[in-house]
Design a protein around this motif. Sequence first.
Motif, PDB file in Angstrom:
ATOM      1  N   GLY A  58      48.075  62.030 -67.183  1.00 25.65           N
ATOM      2  CA  GLY A  58      46.909  62.769 -66.718  1.00 25.65           C
ATOM      3  C   GLY A  58      46.179  63.475 -67.832  1.00 25.65           C
ATOM      4  O   GLY A  58      46.388  63.226 -69.022  1.00 25.65           O
ATOM      5  N   ARG A  59      45.330  64.378 -67.433  1.00 25.63           N
ATOM      6  CA  ARG A  59      44.461  65.106 -68.359  1.00 25.63           C
ATOM      7  C   ARG A  59      45.243  65.905 -69.395  1.00 25.63           C
ATOM      8  O   ARG A  59      44.814  66.029 -70.537  1.00 25.63           O
ATOM      9  N   TYR A  60      46.382  66.452 -68.993  1.00 25.00           N
ATOM     10  CA  TYR A  60      47.156  67.314 -69.882  1.00 25.00           C
ATOM     11  C   TYR A  60      48.369  66.602 -70.470  1.00 25.00           C
ATOM     12  O   TYR A  60      49.351  67.240 -70.830  1.00 25.00           O
ATOM     13  N   ALA A  61      48.318  65.288 -70.585  1.00 24.40           N
ATOM     14  CA  ALA A  61      49.437  64.515 -71.140  1.00 24.40           C
ATOM     15  C   ALA A  61      49.721  64.978 -72.568  1.00 24.40           C
ATOM     16  O   ALA A  61      48.805  65.147 -73.373  1.00 24.40           O
ATOM     17  N   GLY A  62      50.987  65.205 -72.864  1.00 19.07           N
ATOM     18  CA  GLY A  62      51.390  65.657 -74.196  1.00 19.07           C
ATOM     19  C   GLY A  62      51.353  67.157 -74.365  1.00 19.07           C
ATOM     20  O   GLY A  62      51.695  67.673 -75.424  1.00 19.07           O
ATOM     21  N   LYS A  63      50.972  67.884 -73.333  1.00 19.92           N
ATOM     22  CA  LYS A  63      50.898  69.348 -73.416  1.00 19.92           C
ATOM     23  C   LYS A  63      52.187  69.959 -72.864  1.00 19.92           C
ATOM     24  O   LYS A  63      52.857  69.383 -72.008  1.00 19.92           O
ATOM     25  N   LYS A  64      52.514  71.141 -73.351  1.00 17.68           N
ATOM     26  CA  LYS A  64      53.715  71.840 -72.893  1.00 17.68           C
ATOM     27  C   LYS A  64      53.361  72.740 -71.718  1.00 17.68           C
ATOM     28  O   LYS A  64      52.267  73.298 -71.662  1.00 17.68           O
ATOM     29  N   ALA A  65      54.315  72.872 -70.806  1.00 15.33           N
ATOM     30  CA  ALA A  65      54.109  73.706 -69.626  1.00 15.33           C
ATOM     31  C   ALA A  65      55.438  74.344 -69.219  1.00 15.33           C
ATOM     32  O   ALA A  65      56.502  73.898 -69.646  1.00 15.33           O
ATOM     33  N   VAL A  66      55.352  75.379 -68.398  1.00 16.20           N
ATOM     34  CA  VAL A  66      56.533  76.078 -67.899  1.00 16.20           C
ATOM     35  C   VAL A  66      56.564  75.949 -66.385  1.00 16.20           C
ATOM     36  O   VAL A  66      55.528  76.105 -65.727  1.00 16.20           O
ATOM     37  N   ILE A  67      57.739  75.697 -65.839  1.00 10.63           N
ATOM     38  CA  ILE A  67      57.874  75.599 -64.392  1.00 10.63           C
ATOM     39  C   ILE A  67      57.778  76.996 -63.788  1.00 10.63           C
ATOM     40  O   ILE A  67      58.496  77.913 -64.201  1.00 10.63           O
ATOM     41  N   VAL A  68      56.869  77.161 -62.830  1.00 14.98           N
ATOM     42  CA  VAL A  68      56.700  78.446 -62.138  1.00 14.98           C
ATOM     43  C   VAL A  68      57.502  78.432 -60.843  1.00 14.98           C
ATOM     44  O   VAL A  68      58.238  79.373 -60.544  1.00 14.98           O
ATOM     45  N   LYS A  69      57.338  77.364 -60.077  1.00 14.88           N
ATOM     46  CA  LYS A  69      58.074  77.238 -58.811  1.00 14.88           C
ATOM     47  C   LYS A  69      58.292  75.761 -58.533  1.00 14.88           C
ATOM     48  O   LYS A  69      57.405  74.955 -58.740  1.00 14.88           O
ATOM     49  N   ASN A  70      59.514  75.411 -58.077  1.00 17.14           N
ATOM     50  CA  ASN A  70      59.751  74.003 -57.769  1.00 17.14           C
ATOM     51  C   ASN A  70      60.008  73.779 -56.289  1.00 17.14           C
ATOM     52  O   ASN A  70      60.507  74.633 -55.586  1.00 17.14           O
ATOM     53  N   TYR A  71      59.609  72.577 -55.870  1.00 15.62           N
ATOM     54  CA  TYR A  71      59.783  72.125 -54.493  1.00 15.62           C
ATOM     55  C   TYR A  71      60.536  70.790 -54.554  1.00 15.62           C
ATOM     56  O   TYR A  71      59.924  69.728 -54.647  1.00 15.62           O
ATOM     57  N   ASP A  72      61.870  70.852 -54.514  1.00 12.52           N
ATOM     58  CA  ASP A  72      62.682  69.636 -54.644  1.00 12.52           C
ATOM     59  C   ASP A  72      62.498  68.690 -53.461  1.00 12.52           C
ATOM     60  O   ASP A  72      62.514  67.483 -53.623  1.00 12.52           O
ATOM     61  N   GLU A  73      62.334  69.256 -52.273  1.00 12.39           N
ATOM     62  CA  GLU A  73      62.208  68.433 -51.069  1.00 12.39           C
ATOM     63  C   GLU A  73      60.755  68.070 -50.773  1.00 12.39           C
ATOM     64  O   GLU A  73      60.489  67.312 -49.847  1.00 12.39           O
ATOM     65  N   GLY A  74      59.822  68.649 -51.490  1.00 14.33           N
ATOM     66  CA  GLY A  74      58.402  68.411 -51.237  1.00 14.33           C
ATOM     67  C   GLY A  74      57.878  69.373 -50.184  1.00 14.33           C
ATOM     68  O   GLY A  74      58.612  70.215 -49.654  1.00 14.33           O
ATOM     69  N   THR A  75      56.597  69.268 -49.886  1.00 19.33           N
ATOM     70  CA  THR A  75      55.963  70.101 -48.867  1.00 19.33           C
ATOM     71  C   THR A  75      55.210  69.189 -47.907  1.00 19.33           C
ATOM     72  O   THR A  75      55.188  67.975 -48.094  1.00 19.33           O
ATOM     73  N   SER A  76      54.578  69.782 -46.907  1.00 22.50           N
ATOM     74  CA  SER A  76      53.835  68.952 -45.949  1.00 22.50           C
ATOM     75  C   SER A  76      52.649  68.260 -46.629  1.00 22.50           C
ATOM     76  O   SER A  76      52.306  67.132 -46.300  1.00 22.50           O
TER      77      SER A  76
END
Length: 170
Positions: A22-40
């Motif tokens: 995507g647009r930010y490929a190769g950029k570093k990021a920090v996980i804020v909140k994860n949804y392992d099971e997904g959402t609606s």
Amino acid sequence: HDLPGGMVKFLKTGKVVIVLSGRYAGKKAVIVKNYDEGTSGRRYGHCVVAGIATYPRKVTRRMGKKAISKRARVKPFVKALNYNHMMPTRYALDLDLKAAVPVEAMQNPTTREKAQKEVKGLFEGRYRSGKNKWFFTKLRFQIPRASLQQHVCRRARTRQMGRSLAKKKK
């Protein structure tokens, strides 16, 4: 938390990841909140990340305070990201981003902008303190020369084809 098959959950809040597509490929990021099971809305494992779109630039001793403050700017992004589109690193960032990025930030563009401004302040403060230097440095990788050459040739060929088609139409 253990996952089925004895796997350990390692994508936790604060883990530094590298965006792969995507647009930010190769950029570093920090996980804020994860949804392992997904959402609606997103029925796959994903997480909300806050990352650096534009890294701070090099500062030298000769520069004045104004130049240093300009070069120390960080442009952040806040994004929901599929687990398949990121690569975890061994690094973690101990910044409290949950308060800066609320759950509603992903639905409404104005709240996302507000969240980005808060994240910008937190990132710049952390950068100025001199901690987590690796997070604030651009990823250094080189595209192999052969593939770069092919890419340049392909672009030139398509441009040339476009010109010849335009001449035929006239």
